[in-house]
Design a protein around this motif. Structure first.
Motif, PDB file in Angstrom:
ATOM      1  N   LEU A  29       1.449  -1.210  -0.172  1.00  0.00           N
ATOM      2  CA  LEU A  29       0.606  -0.357   0.040  1.00  0.00           C
ATOM      3  C   LEU A  29       0.701   1.571   0.109  1.00  0.00           C
ATOM      4  CD1 LEU A  29      -2.979  -0.760   2.597  1.00  0.00           C
ATOM      5  CD2 LEU A  29      -3.036  -0.764  -0.120  1.00  0.00           C
ATOM      6  N   THR A  30       0.446   2.505  -0.898  1.00  0.00           N
ATOM      7  CA  THR A  30       1.666   3.111  -0.837  1.00  0.00           C
ATOM      8  C   THR A  30       0.405   4.559  -0.445  1.00  0.00           C
ATOM      9  OG1 THR A  30       2.527   2.474  -2.485  1.00  0.00           O
ATOM     10  CG2 THR A  30       2.257   4.768  -2.611  1.00  0.00           C
ATOM     11  N   CYS A  31       0.673   5.245   0.350  1.00  0.00           N
ATOM     12  CA  CYS A  31      -0.321   6.381   1.365  1.00  0.00           C
ATOM     13  C   CYS A  31       0.510   7.380   0.810  1.00  0.00           C
ATOM     14  CB  CYS A  31      -0.137   5.949   2.289  1.00  0.00           C
ATOM     15  SG  CYS A  31      -1.185   3.743   2.791  1.00  0.00           S
ATOM     16  N   ARG A  32      -0.264   8.955   1.159  1.00  0.00           N
ATOM     17  CA  ARG A  32       0.308   9.951   1.548  1.00  0.00           C
ATOM     18  C   ARG A  32       0.466  10.596   2.482  1.00  0.00           C
ATOM     19  NH1 ARG A  32      -1.634  13.106  -3.121  1.00  0.00           N
ATOM     20  NH2 ARG A  32      -0.761  15.223  -2.466  1.00  0.00           N
ATOM     21  N   ASN A  33       1.890  10.528   2.559  1.00  0.00           N
ATOM     22  CA  ASN A  33       2.261  11.539   4.304  1.00  0.00           C
ATOM     23  C   ASN A  33       0.771  12.807   4.461  1.00  0.00           C
ATOM     24  OD1 ASN A  33       4.159   9.796   3.853  1.00  0.00           O
ATOM     25  ND2 ASN A  33       6.167  11.302   3.811  1.00  0.00           N
ATOM     26  N   ASP A  34       0.564  13.375   3.737  1.00  0.00           N
ATOM     27  CA  ASP A  34      -0.466  14.264   3.966  1.00  0.00           C
ATOM     28  C   ASP A  34      -1.806  14.065   4.816  1.00  0.00           C
ATOM     29  OD1 ASP A  34      -1.729  13.924   1.535  1.00  0.00           O
ATOM     30  OD2 ASP A  34      -0.591  15.888   0.702  1.00  0.00           O
ATOM     31  N   SER A  35      -1.947  12.305   4.079  1.00  0.00           N
ATOM     32  CA  SER A  35      -3.628  11.853   4.718  1.00  0.00           C
ATOM     33  C   SER A  35      -3.100  11.548   6.227  1.00  0.00           C
ATOM     34  CB  SER A  35      -3.586  10.591   4.174  1.00  0.00           C
ATOM     35  OG  SER A  35      -2.716   9.745   4.247  1.00  0.00           O
ATOM     36  N   GLY A  36      -2.057  12.036   6.494  1.00  0.00           N
ATOM     37  CA  GLY A  36      -1.892  11.141   7.852  1.00  0.00           C
ATOM     38  C   GLY A  36      -1.718   9.625   8.182  1.00  0.00           C
ATOM     39  N   VAL A  37      -1.114   9.074   7.101  1.00  0.00           N
ATOM     40  CA  VAL A  37      -1.295   7.526   7.775  1.00  0.00           C
ATOM     41  C   VAL A  37       0.078   7.365   7.642  1.00  0.00           C
ATOM     42  CG1 VAL A  37      -1.393   5.525   6.616  1.00  0.00           C
ATOM     43  CG2 VAL A  37      -3.003   7.006   6.400  1.00  0.00           C
ATOM     44  N   THR A  38       0.632   7.102   8.863  1.00  0.00           N
ATOM     45  CA  THR A  38       2.583   6.910   8.633  1.00  0.00           C
ATOM     46  C   THR A  38       2.158   5.438   9.720  1.00  0.00           C
ATOM     47  OG1 THR A  38       2.185   7.963  10.915  1.00  0.00           O
ATOM     48  CG2 THR A  38       2.543   9.211   9.548  1.00  0.00           C
TER      49      THR A  38
END
Length: 336
Positions: free
Chosen positions: A114-123
């Motif tokens: 899964l590749t997540c945007r950092n600005d989504s808050g998913v760390t």
């Protein structure tokens, strides 16, 4: 001079006839790929281009896949002798009545993440709750669903769970902020995100391998009935032998393998840069197996089964499969 010319012509004609006879004698076999023509399948294109299939007396047809093509449906309908599929999909399909059997396992590791945007808050995975996650379906959703079950996250959109976006085969949902995370492969979609302008430090990736939910991906599958025919087993062994020779060549010569793949892409959609980069990543997944390329590691198979059965109230498969794999073909191939 005329006698020599006549004898030369006869010899040439005999050679042509011999070649034609050899071509006629070549046994036909059809391979259905899981996806479109790309370096993910380079070993098969290399085997065909380099004449490895010819060497074992096979005339192999390679059929590209796509978003509307399900390999298991193709082979069940008689449209292929062998298919490339992921083990979660193959085992789920087997439980539903299509008797697929793994005869060789090319990828030793999973490339899924899964590749997540950092600005989504998913760390970290404990931040998934309440987020929208892009998921591929058509058999590719099984490892994801198992992962969410292990995290205790419902996937029906209810409070406290995650919202699942049925993801198409592009990265637009992440770029357009329609999803907080999307499904990507280490060798493909992740790089599409990068090529679209996002930077690695703007992204967080979660590899299924690192999360303990990795399952075996690109393997070769045939139907049980094919394994009950000694002549077909012989043909399959020849195919596996030549294919694994193709994969060994592709891993050792990644740039050349990428170019051979490009030559086989009739759509013209692929680029040299992307295919060379993909082949480099694919080589990592093929890895090195001490028993030979394509040899299924029984422990890895068992881990895949345990992962698929560990889905809580919604497991991918309900019981451990019987007869879902065999070493008969690969061992015959390695002995040739």
């Amino acid at each position: 001079m005329r006698a020599r010319t006549w004898r030369g012509a006869v010899a040439a004609a005999a050679l042509v006839a011999l070649s034609a006879g050899a071509a006629e004698a070549a046994e036909k076999l059809t391979l259905q790929l899981k996806w479109v023509t790309q370096a993910q399948f380079a070993g098969y294109f290399v085997a065909k281009d380099k004449g490895f299939y010819d060497e074992v007396g096979l005339d192999v047809t390679i059929k590209p896949g796509g978003p509307d093509i399900n390999p298991s449906q193709v082979i069940a309908g008689g449209g292929a002798d062998v298919v490339v599929d992921w083990m979660p999909s193959a085992l789920a399909t087997r439980e539903k009545g299509v008797p697929l059997v793994n005869i060789a396992q090319v990828f030793q590791k999973s490339g899924m993440m899964l590749t997540c945007r950092n600005d989504s808050g998913v760390t970290s995975p404990d931040k998934f709750a309440g987020k929208t996650l892009g998921v591929w379906f058509g058999g590719n959703e099984y490892p994801f669903l198992n992962w969410m079950a292990k995290l205790g996250l419902k996937t029906d959109g209810s409070a406290g769970g995650v919202k699942v976006l049925k993801q198409g085969f592009n990265v637009d949902p992440l770029l357009q902020k329609q999803a907080d995370c999307i499904s990507t492969m280490t060798y493909n979609e992740y790089w599409q995100v990068i090529d679209a302008g996002m930077k690695p430090d703007q992204l967080t990736t979660f590899k299924y391998e690192d999360q303990g939910v990795a399952t075996l991906e690109d393997g070769l599958y045939t139907l049980e009935k094919s394994l009950q025919d000694p002549a077909m087993v012989e043909r399959l062994a020849k195919f596996v032998k030549a294919s694994m020779k193709g994969w060994d060549y592709a891993v050792a010569n990644p740039d050349e393998a990428a170019m051979i793949t490009l030559e086989n892409d009739e759509t013209g959609a692929q680029t040299e840069k992307h295919q060379k980069r993909m082949m480099g990543e694919i080589a990592k997944l093929v890895g090195e197996n001490p028993k030979g390329t394509g040899y299924l590691d029984e422990a890895a198979y068992n881990r895949t089964v345990d992962t698929l059965m560990g889905g809580g109230s919604d497991p991918v498969i309900s019981k451990k499969p019987e007869g879902a794999w065999t070493h008969v073909v690969i061992e015959k191939a390695l002995a040739m």
